[in-house]
Design a protein around this motif. Sequence first.
Motif, PDB file in Angstrom:
ATOM      1  N   UNK A   9       0.869  -1.124  -0.152  1.00 37.11           N
ATOM      2  CA  UNK A   9       0.075  -0.015   0.116  1.00 37.11           C
ATOM      3  C   UNK A   9       0.760   1.157   0.130  1.00 37.11           C
ATOM      4  N   UNK A  10       0.066   2.345   0.336  1.00 39.22           N
ATOM      5  CA  UNK A  10       0.797   3.798   0.331  1.00 39.22           C
ATOM      6  C   UNK A  10       1.654   3.685   1.486  1.00 39.22           C
ATOM      7  N   UNK A  11       1.421   3.127   2.669  1.00 39.89           N
ATOM      8  CA  UNK A  11       2.420   3.153   3.682  1.00 39.89           C
ATOM      9  C   UNK A  11       3.708   2.402   3.393  1.00 39.89           C
ATOM     10  N   UNK A  12       3.646   1.152   2.681  1.00 40.12           N
ATOM     11  CA  UNK A  12       4.769   0.518   2.378  1.00 40.12           C
ATOM     12  C   UNK A  12       5.618   1.267   1.186  1.00 40.12           C
ATOM     13  N   UNK A  13       4.894   1.959   0.299  1.00 40.65           N
ATOM     14  CA  UNK A  13       5.563   2.772  -0.462  1.00 40.65           C
ATOM     15  C   UNK A  13       6.541   3.882   0.172  1.00 40.65           C
ATOM     16  N   UNK A  14       5.807   4.417   1.158  1.00 41.13           N
ATOM     17  CA  UNK A  14       6.369   5.439   2.078  1.00 41.13           C
ATOM     18  C   UNK A  14       7.653   4.800   3.028  1.00 41.13           C
ATOM     19  N   UNK A  15       7.426   3.605   3.316  1.00 44.67           N
ATOM     20  CA  UNK A  15       8.345   2.823   4.050  1.00 44.67           C
ATOM     21  C   UNK A  15       9.815   2.613   3.048  1.00 44.67           C
ATOM     22  N   UNK A  16       9.307   2.183   2.008  1.00 42.58           N
ATOM     23  CA  UNK A  16      10.476   1.864   0.887  1.00 42.58           C
ATOM     24  C   UNK A  16      11.123   2.970   0.826  1.00 42.58           C
ATOM     25  N   UNK A  17      10.457   4.097   0.526  1.00 39.14           N
ATOM     26  CA  UNK A  17      11.043   5.531   0.091  1.00 39.14           C
ATOM     27  C   UNK A  17      12.007   5.843   1.257  1.00 39.14           C
ATOM     28  N   UNK A  18      11.570   5.731   2.287  1.00 37.79           N
ATOM     29  CA  UNK A  18      12.481   6.296   3.572  1.00 37.79           C
ATOM     30  C   UNK A  18      13.604   5.311   3.768  1.00 37.79           C
ATOM     31  N   UNK A  19      13.468   4.196   3.896  1.00 42.61           N
ATOM     32  CA  UNK A  19      14.529   3.215   4.032  1.00 42.61           C
ATOM     33  C   UNK A  19      15.474   3.271   2.843  1.00 42.61           C
ATOM     34  N   UNK A  20      15.094   3.322   1.594  1.00 52.88           N
ATOM     35  CA  UNK A  20      16.036   3.571   0.447  1.00 52.88           C
ATOM     36  C   UNK A  20      16.892   4.824   0.420  1.00 52.88           C
ATOM     37  N   UNK A  21      16.650   5.911   1.281  1.00 50.97           N
ATOM     38  CA  UNK A  21      17.548   6.990   1.570  1.00 50.97           C
ATOM     39  C   UNK A  21      18.556   6.403   2.645  1.00 50.97           C
ATOM     40  N   UNK A  22      18.556   5.533   3.398  1.00 51.94           N
ATOM     41  CA  UNK A  22      19.373   5.375   4.483  1.00 51.94           C
ATOM     42  C   UNK A  22      20.983   4.802   3.627  1.00 51.94           C
ATOM     43  N   UNK A  23      22.128   5.543   4.213  1.00 52.53           N
ATOM     44  CA  UNK A  23      23.215   4.911   3.606  1.00 52.53           C
ATOM     45  C   UNK A  23      23.519   3.630   4.115  1.00 52.53           C
ATOM     46  N   UNK A  24      22.943   2.911   4.942  1.00 50.42           N
ATOM     47  CA  UNK A  24      23.191   1.724   5.254  1.00 50.42           C
ATOM     48  C   UNK A  24      22.805   0.627   4.653  1.00 50.42           C
ATOM     49  N   UNK A  25      21.787   1.145   3.446  1.00 49.06           N
ATOM     50  CA  UNK A  25      21.079   0.192   2.741  1.00 49.06           C
ATOM     51  C   UNK A  25      21.527  -0.042   1.353  1.00 49.06           C
ATOM     52  N   UNK A  26      21.726  -1.234   1.206  1.00 53.85           N
ATOM     53  CA  UNK A  26      22.183  -1.617  -0.407  1.00 53.85           C
ATOM     54  C   UNK A  26      21.069  -1.770  -1.464  1.00 53.85           C
ATOM     55  N   UNK A  27      20.081  -2.431  -0.946  1.00 61.28           N
ATOM     56  CA  UNK A  27      18.859  -2.996  -1.770  1.00 61.28           C
ATOM     57  C   UNK A  27      17.719  -3.153  -0.923  1.00 61.28           C
ATOM     58  N   UNK A  28      16.423  -2.604  -1.314  1.00 65.21           N
ATOM     59  CA  UNK A  28      15.139  -2.770  -0.722  1.00 65.21           C
ATOM     60  C   UNK A  28      14.389  -3.576  -1.577  1.00 65.21           C
ATOM     61  N   UNK A  29      13.688  -4.658  -1.029  1.00 62.92           N
ATOM     62  CA  UNK A  29      12.884  -5.374  -1.825  1.00 62.92           C
ATOM     63  C   UNK A  29      11.456  -5.032  -0.991  1.00 62.92           C
ATOM     64  N   UNK A  30      10.397  -5.480  -1.865  1.00 64.83           N
ATOM     65  CA  UNK A  30       9.141  -5.194  -1.374  1.00 64.83           C
ATOM     66  C   UNK A  30       8.410  -6.300  -1.953  1.00 64.83           C
TER      67      UNK A  30
END
Length: 423
Positions: A9-30
């Motif tokens: 949903x929209x909540x998960x798009x927002x979570x992926x959007x925020x998580x993808x901005x983290x320098x700790x993260x290489x890849x986000x799957x949904x």
Amino acid sequence: MNVLVIGSGGREHALVWKIAQSPLVEKVYCAPGNPGTARLGENVDIRVDDLPGLLDFARRQKIDLTVVGPELPLSLGVVDLFEEYGLKIFGARRNAAFIEASKAFAKELMKKYQVPTAAYEVFTEVDPAVAFIDRIGTPIVIKADGLAAGKGVVIAQDRDEAVQAVTDMLSGSAFGDAGAKVVIEEFLRGEEASFLAFTDGKNIIPLASAQDHKAVFDGDQGPNTGGMGAYSPAPVVTPAIHEKAMAEVMRRTVDGMAAEGRPYRGVLYAGLMIDGESVKTLEFNARFGDPECQPLLMRLKSDIVPVLLAVAEGDISNVRLEWHDEASVCVVMAAGGYPGEYRKGDEIRGLDGGGAMDDLVVFHAGTTEKGGRYFTNGGRVLGVTARGATVKDAIDKAYQGVVAIEWDGAHYRRDIGRKAIGR
Ligand code: AMP
Ligand code: GLY
């Protein structure tokens, strides 16, 4: 690190959007994701209730952190399962998510631990329920016990409506098993707010305040939906109300859950009714609100990944959250017919004009993509979310985004955030 977000949903798009901005993260799957999350990471075609499928994927892809969006996998025990296999996962365990999955349980917990809430009784038979309705009078609130996608609550204005709602729920024709028990409670007046906090079962870190708009039409008219828009901060949550909500709602609930042998770890969402100095709890959710998550994450300055990790690891004592001072607003655009039976497959025009900026993001919810074109595929289709210096600026910016987008039957509320300006 690799992160998996569960939901679409929209909540998960927002979570992926925020998580993808983290320098700790290489890849986000949904899993399963939507066309919005596909742009920021990789969607994997696994349903949210396919627990073995999710576990298998997380193990094979070496997922370092899984974040659960919706309530269904929580109440099916996805967190318990991942933890059994030594995987880090953000969310409430099954026995803690029960606080959302059973309204009767939540009410009993509140009564036992003195969390302020509306007076109520639980019924499984029509006759005593009707007797109770006759005793209390109307308006009165009838709630299906189980999960009903935010739609299992009827605010009955007269006796006929109340009796009809109880009969429909208890006969199983509305909400199936979720309505086998009903909570009937006192109607509360006031203004609602969504109060969310991270907790490791002991420490509690509140998020910024937010307010949802549940009714489908302007002026809070019409039937309830999953939420037609949200904003943050919510001025109705004054410092005094905040303190009260922390002490009387959050602290007592987190301690109560621990005492019940259901330690709560994750994000705890209390729906509050505020009337002057009075704060009462309408319900608990075991997850981020949708759409509240969208404006909240747009205001969150801190990297969210260390926070989610700390919760998953069970110790948030060193977590600090930093927020943008600006306000944010999310306007939900819904499909024709929603929240009733709604249209699908209408082509969405103007999406690309509508924002890849830091302070205006169009979060996808019920969309599908074919050959670069987008079509409606759910009740709540998009969440146009903006940040601005004041709530008025954020509202103006969000609606500029909204008017650029159209499809046959699209509808949205025109008054999202107005209550905040009123104050
Ligand atoms: P719930 O899912 O329990 O939060 O109920 C959904 C919505 O119904 C709430 O957000 C309120 O708008 C409304 N509601 C629920 N309980 C009450 C109550 N006791 N009094 C007035 N409104 C209520
Ligand atoms: N927006 C209300 C909810 O997520 O339950």
